[in-house]
Design a protein around this motif. Sequence first.
Motif, short mmCIF file in Angstrom:
data_model
loop_
_atom_site.label_atom_id
_atom_site.label_comp_id
_atom_site.label_asym_id
_atom_site.label_seq_id
_atom_site.Cartn_x
_atom_site.Cartn_y
_atom_site.Cartn_z
N ARG A 78 0.93 -1.34 0.06
CA ARG A 78 0.11 -0.05 0.06
C ARG A 78 1.03 1.35 0.16
N THR A 133 -10.50 8.25 -2.34
CA THR A 133 -10.84 6.85 -2.31
C THR A 133 -9.81 6.07 -3.00
N PHE A 178 -6.79 5.55 -0.59
CA PHE A 178 -7.30 4.14 0.35
C PHE A 178 -7.17 2.78 -0.21
N LYS A 213 1.71 6.24 4.43
CA LYS A 213 0.83 7.00 5.06
C LYS A 213 1.02 8.58 4.82
#
Lengths: 158, 463
Positions: free
Chosen positions: B322, B372, B375, B325
């Motif tokens: 991913r 979106t 995430f 952050k």
Amino acid sequence: MPLLTFSADKNSETVLALWIAAAGVLITGLAGCLAGLFTPWLLLLAALTGALTVFAALWYPPRYAAALHGSFDGTAVRAVKGVLWKRELYVPASALRTVESGSTPLQRRCHCRTMVLRFAGGAVLLPLLPEEETERLSKALEAVSSDELPPEIPETEQ
Amino acid sequence: MFRPHPLYCYYDSKKWILLLLLPVLRVVFSPRDIVSILLASLRDVAAAVLLIGYSVAKWKRARYSLHGGLAMRHGLFYRRTLWISAEDAASVEMERSPLMWLMGGRRVRVNTAGLRRRADATIYLPSSATRNVLMEGSAHKRCRRYAARAFPVAVMSASSSNAALGLLTLAPAVRQAGQILGREMTGEVYNLMDRLLSIGLPPLFNTITNVLVLGWAYAFLRTFTRTAGFYAERDGEQLHVTSGLLTRRDVYIDCERITALELRQTLFMRLFSLHTVTITAAGYGREKGARPLVIPAARPRELGAALDVLLPEYPICAGSLRPVKSALWRYVWPPLLLTAGSLLPLYFGGVWTTLAAVWFLAGAWWLFIRLTGYFRAGFGVGRGAVTMRYPRGLALYEIHVPCEVADCLIIHRNPWEQRNGTCTVELRCFGEKRRRHRVRALPYEAAAMLAGRLLEMDAPVKK
């Protein structure tokens, strides 16, 4: 297959420095012409591009040559290039459709070449590699791709 | 060798047939004596007749044969002979418009794996011939089938209809009709739109809105009629896709030639929890405005079931890596900048307030998508596939590519990314639209490790 490595050398630096110098001279000349046509203030722009050219021709080529390196282990070509904007390339040998190498007169004089690796989804360029290393890489890629060809089917008599 | 269906003449000379209408239009709009009308139209009609005659002559000389592939010979001055073997055909598309249905003919397009803008061969066949051809390939009993429901298809058409595309198609048609039927016609269309869509906007914005709504409505109808009645069947190694309300299209795709599976979701479709699934297969979706759909719109559960039915062996893996952050800012700054730009027309006030509101809404819409997208973004390599999830434009994408067709993986690192240890991963693989798939702000070390794993997995697969 032994690991085949490649990287740029002093000749590549020279070619790159000459390219930058030629482009810089052209732009500086153009700015000078515009200054003659419109306003002398544009001479400042010409001076600035001249200074930038000298800086770029001295600063960029050694760093570019130091950054450009790669390897081929029989299964994939891995390469790193770029000074500020770095790019790491991973191209499987079996994805390659054609391997092409080309050189301009200046590159020929300095014994370096640009390699183009083409695959179904596009192509990647490995510019300014030394001539011998380009040849070795081309031969290694050719050998791998010829190994992958299906065996010839013998013609049967009817 | 057989002669193609006479529809060949019509489609070959379609653009010239309109010239034959000129005498009729002259009688309707400038009533004079018949002799002067005929004389005035003589040049146009003679040119049209000559060109139509040329098409008829081409049709008479054209021949085709369907034994082990398609052999085709056509042309008068430049004679072309084409041969495509059945094994080389990656997809075959059969089209039946209302006219073709009436005339008992079909248009068949054969596509091979080559990157071309148009089909490799287009031929007009009698319906009986196409039936025989397609029966050859469907010896197995069809038992695995997915049919799309009307409501999700309508939502998908509404969401993916592009006003600009509609306008580009519609505007020349309205203008041309205006030229033929009198200038008033064009004005009448826009006046009708004015009356239908009077929502109290200032005149300038009202006109723009009307034009956009007209374009969107046309694009919606076009997409909906193209996609309605969609169903897909798995028949051995072949995927058979049928769609279209007025013009029916049957496409036969070799499953082994599917090189990518893509899930797409716009914000509007996200409200209904719907996804669109498209594939990359040589030739499918090559035509302008066409999309290579296998599932037009479905909710996650229905989607999973449909994929199990249609492409059970297709490799899929999770996008486990991913974005970091701290990279949220990288995803949202462009839409935030756009949204902030709406303050400028707001500052001028008056009629510009409406523009500011529209501007703000567009920016907010994009911001939601990027948010979106951040995430959901991810990159993964495993189980013989590469997976990427990323936002692009006004939609979210998820792509699954088998390792053996992942042609090139590039890791980009700009100075900012070098400083914070992140990178952008780009995947290149074969596709009709030649698109690049990019996931931003991934941790560099892990991405480089996954790139290495891709090459390790790729080597034995290809051997």
